[in-house]
Scaffold this active site. Structure first.
Site, PDB file in Angstrom:
ATOM      1  N   HIS A  58       0.835  -1.221   0.000  1.00 38.42           N
ATOM      2  CA  HIS A  58       0.000   0.000   0.000  1.00 38.42           C
ATOM      3  C   HIS A  58       0.862   1.260   0.000  1.00 38.42           C
ATOM      4  CE1 HIS A  58      -3.981   1.945   1.216  1.00 38.42           C
ATOM      5  NE2 HIS A  58      -3.113   2.940   1.134  1.00 38.42           N
ATOM      6  N   HIS A  60       1.100   5.410  -1.995  1.00 39.76           N
ATOM      7  CA  HIS A  60       0.570   6.413  -2.937  1.00 39.76           C
ATOM      8  C   HIS A  60       1.772   7.029  -3.640  1.00 39.76           C
ATOM      9  CE1 HIS A  60      -3.577   6.587  -1.119  1.00 39.76           C
ATOM     10  NE2 HIS A  60      -2.900   5.994  -0.144  1.00 39.76           N
ATOM     11  N   GLN A 153      -9.747   9.622  -4.668  1.00 39.03           N
ATOM     12  CA  GLN A 153      -9.427  10.308  -3.401  1.00 39.03           C
ATOM     13  C   GLN A 153     -10.554  11.226  -2.914  1.00 39.03           C
ATOM     14  OE1 GLN A 153      -6.166  10.658  -1.119  1.00 39.03           O
ATOM     15  NE2 GLN A 153      -8.167  10.929  -0.177  1.00 39.03           N
ATOM     16  N   HIS A 211      -9.819   1.926   0.508  1.00 40.54           N
ATOM     17  CA  HIS A 211      -9.510   2.679   1.732  1.00 40.54           C
ATOM     18  C   HIS A 211     -10.803   2.645   2.551  1.00 40.54           C
ATOM     19  CE1 HIS A 211      -5.970   4.153  -0.304  1.00 40.54           C
ATOM     20  NE2 HIS A 211      -5.640   4.916   0.713  1.00 40.54           N
ATOM     21  N   GLU A 214     -10.992   4.874   7.390  1.00 47.81           N
ATOM     22  CA  GLU A 214      -9.748   5.493   7.875  1.00 47.81           C
ATOM     23  C   GLU A 214     -10.114   6.757   8.644  1.00 47.81           C
ATOM     24  OE1 GLU A 214      -6.932   6.924   4.982  1.00 47.81           O
ATOM     25  OE2 GLU A 214      -5.276   6.905   6.416  1.00 47.81           O
ATOM     26  N   ASP A 310       2.359   3.382   2.820  1.00 48.80           N
ATOM     27  CA  ASP A 310       1.335   4.383   2.512  1.00 48.80           C
ATOM     28  C   ASP A 310       1.941   5.644   1.893  1.00 48.80           C
ATOM     29  OD1 ASP A 310      -1.344   5.101   2.324  1.00 48.80           O
ATOM     30  OD2 ASP A 310      -1.504   5.861   4.373  1.00 48.80           O
TER      31      ASP A 310
HETATM   32  N1  17E Z   1      -5.231   9.319   1.021  1.00 48.51           N
HETATM   33  C1  17E Z   1      -6.048   8.798   1.981  1.00 48.51           C
HETATM   34  O1  17E Z   1      -7.279   8.855   1.857  1.00 48.51           O
HETATM   35  N2  17E Z   1      -5.497   8.214   3.041  1.00 48.51           N
HETATM   36  C2  17E Z   1      -4.176   8.147   3.184  1.00 48.51           C
HETATM   37  N3  17E Z   1      -3.666   7.564   4.260  1.00 48.51           N
HETATM   38  C3  17E Z   1      -3.325   8.699   2.196  1.00 48.51           C
HETATM   39  C4  17E Z   1      -3.895   9.276   1.123  1.00 48.51           C
HETATM   40  C5  17E Z   1      -1.851   8.653   2.359  1.00 48.51           C
HETATM   41 FE   FE2 Z   2      -3.639   4.967   1.703  1.00 45.06          FE
END
Ligand code: 17E
Ligand code: FE2
Length: 420
Positions: A58, A60, A153, A211, A214, A310
């Site tokens: 994982h 980006h 995103q 995702h 989070e 990440d």
């Molecule tokens: N975008 C997101 O939604 N969550 C993350 N941890 C990162 C980017 C790095």
């Molecule tokens: Fe991520």
């Protein structure tokens, strides 16, 4: 076929005695103690640990190496990170993405990472992140395997065009369908997005990596939706839930029920302890939550868990060097995986468990007949590798030495012993 490269006196995690590993071309030809073969290149490893490469499950890469652009993340939250990235991505070009991604991948490869799954933000009108990363995937394919996730995103339903952009990304060749249900504008949109992701994955025959939850909000419960969709679609092992940090905040009664469902769905989990220990808990005073999913309990339940970086120096995390041993070391702490078998499991979570998440089982592992992808560590065990964040001294990709690093040499000028 004659051996082209011989590794002598290698220590493997699943063998009691030291072995020699013979490589012929790009494949592993033989593994046994004291092979009576010769090769043009022979390395005597003197009992050092040989492992299959690290797997970055994982990351980006589109935002890698942009920390501070256009400004620093002052609150340290996920949401300020998303806003900063929105500003930065307004000026994103494919060349910009390619240069930074390649730099990050070379850095990771030199530290023993040869398999990577990267998210590419597809909520950006030109799809420059995705197109750039697909080009990088082709450019590195002789020495590294890169999977690209189409990741919305700003939400699949965050703007009118995002759903169409996601579909375009899959048509352009994204390997994996991504999502971010906890960041959709409503809970209903979040649920709808998960259903749409499964539909697209089936239509285009792609993997899924979402995702998911989070956030520290214990009410964020999209994981149960992902799990139910995985069971009903039959996709199961092809599905991954990333981050799932809210799982660390769920009450135990709900968590107990959920884990039973998760065992049925058999989905994969990815935790990113290095960044989530800094991103989460930001709205807490004290006690302050750790903001990492229930790694130990998922692993103890027999579910597949891996770890990722990440970020490498981006709006969400200004540190990070791409070293998966740093991630494993942080996991040992944050997830309290301090038992010896638990430390070993943390090493497996940055190697073979990650390979399972990426669906690489057929090509991954140190076995006769498999592609010769392996790394030599300046350590004698998985524990020592994490303890020392050991130097990866040799990286072998498809039978060829791709990178070598000399461990630091200490010169000690103090008194030699207690009696002096
Ligand atoms: N975008 C997101 O939604 N969550 C993350 N941890 C990162 C980017 C790095
Ligand atoms: Fe991520």
């Amino acid at each position: 076929m004659d051996a082209t490269l011989l590794l002598r006196q290698a220590r493997l995690t699943d063998h009691d005695e030291l072995v020699d590993i013979a490589i012929a071309g790009n494949r592993i030809e033989a593994i046994a103690p004291n092979l009576s073969l010769t090769a043009p290149t022979e390395l005597n490893l003197a009992g050092k640990l040989v492992s299959p490469p690290f797997v970055e499950s994982h990351i980006h890469l589109d935002s890698a190496l942009t920390a501070g652009q256009p400004r620093w993340n002052q609150s340290g939250t996920l949401f300020e990170g998303i806003e900063i990235w929105r500003e930065r991505k307004a000026s994103l070009t494919q060349a910009d993405v390619k240069t930074r991604a390649l730099q990050a991948l070379k850095q990771q490869a030199s530290k023993g990472v040869l398999f990577v799954r990267s998210h590419a933000d597809v909520s950006e009108a030109n799809l420059n992140a995705l197109k750039g990363l697909l080009e990088v995937k082709a450019a590195v394919k002789d020495w590294m395997t890169l999977q690209v996730v189409a990741f919305p995103q700003d939400g699949l339903y965050g703007s009118e065009q995002n759903e169409a952009l996601m579909e375009k990304a899959l048509q352009l060749g994204a390997d994996v369908v991504g999502g971010i249900p906890h960041y959709e504008m409503t809970r209903e949109d979040g649920v709808k997005s998960v259903h749409r992701i499964f539909e697209l994955a089936q239509q285009y025959d792609r993997l899924i990596d979402i995702h998911c939850d989070e956030i520290d909000d214990p009410q964020s419960r999209f994981l149960e939706v992902v799990s139910a969709c995985a069971i009903r679609s039959g996709l199961e092992g092809q599905v991954t839930a990333s981050h799932t940090t809210a799982f660390g905040s769920y009450n135990d009664a709900y968590a107990l029920k959920l884990i039973g469902f998760l065992r049925r769905s058999n989905i994969n989990f990815i935790a990113n302890p290095l960044i989530n220990i800094t991103l989460q808990g930001r709205t807490d005073t004290y006690p302050k939550r750790r903001g990492v999913t229930r790694v130990k309990e998922l692993w103890q339940s027999g579910l597949n868990v891996s770890f990722g970086n990440d970020c490498i120096q981006d709006p969400w995390y200004s540190l990070g060097t791409g070293n998966l041993l740093s991630v494993a070391e942080m996991a040992v702490h944050v997830c309290q995986m301090t038992g010896l078998d638990e430390i070993d499991a943390c090493f497996d979570m940055v190697t073979r468990f990650g390979a399972r998440t990426l669906g690489l089982q057929a090509e991954y592992g140190i076995e006769v007949g498999k592609p010769a992808n392996l790394i030599v560590l300046d350590a004698h065990s998985r524990y020592e590798a994490i303890l020392e964040r050991a130097t990866v001294t040799t990286v072998i990709s498809k039978g060829r030495v791709l990178a070598e690093t000399t461990p630091p040499v200490l010169s000690w000028y103090g008194k030699p012993n207690l009696s002096d």
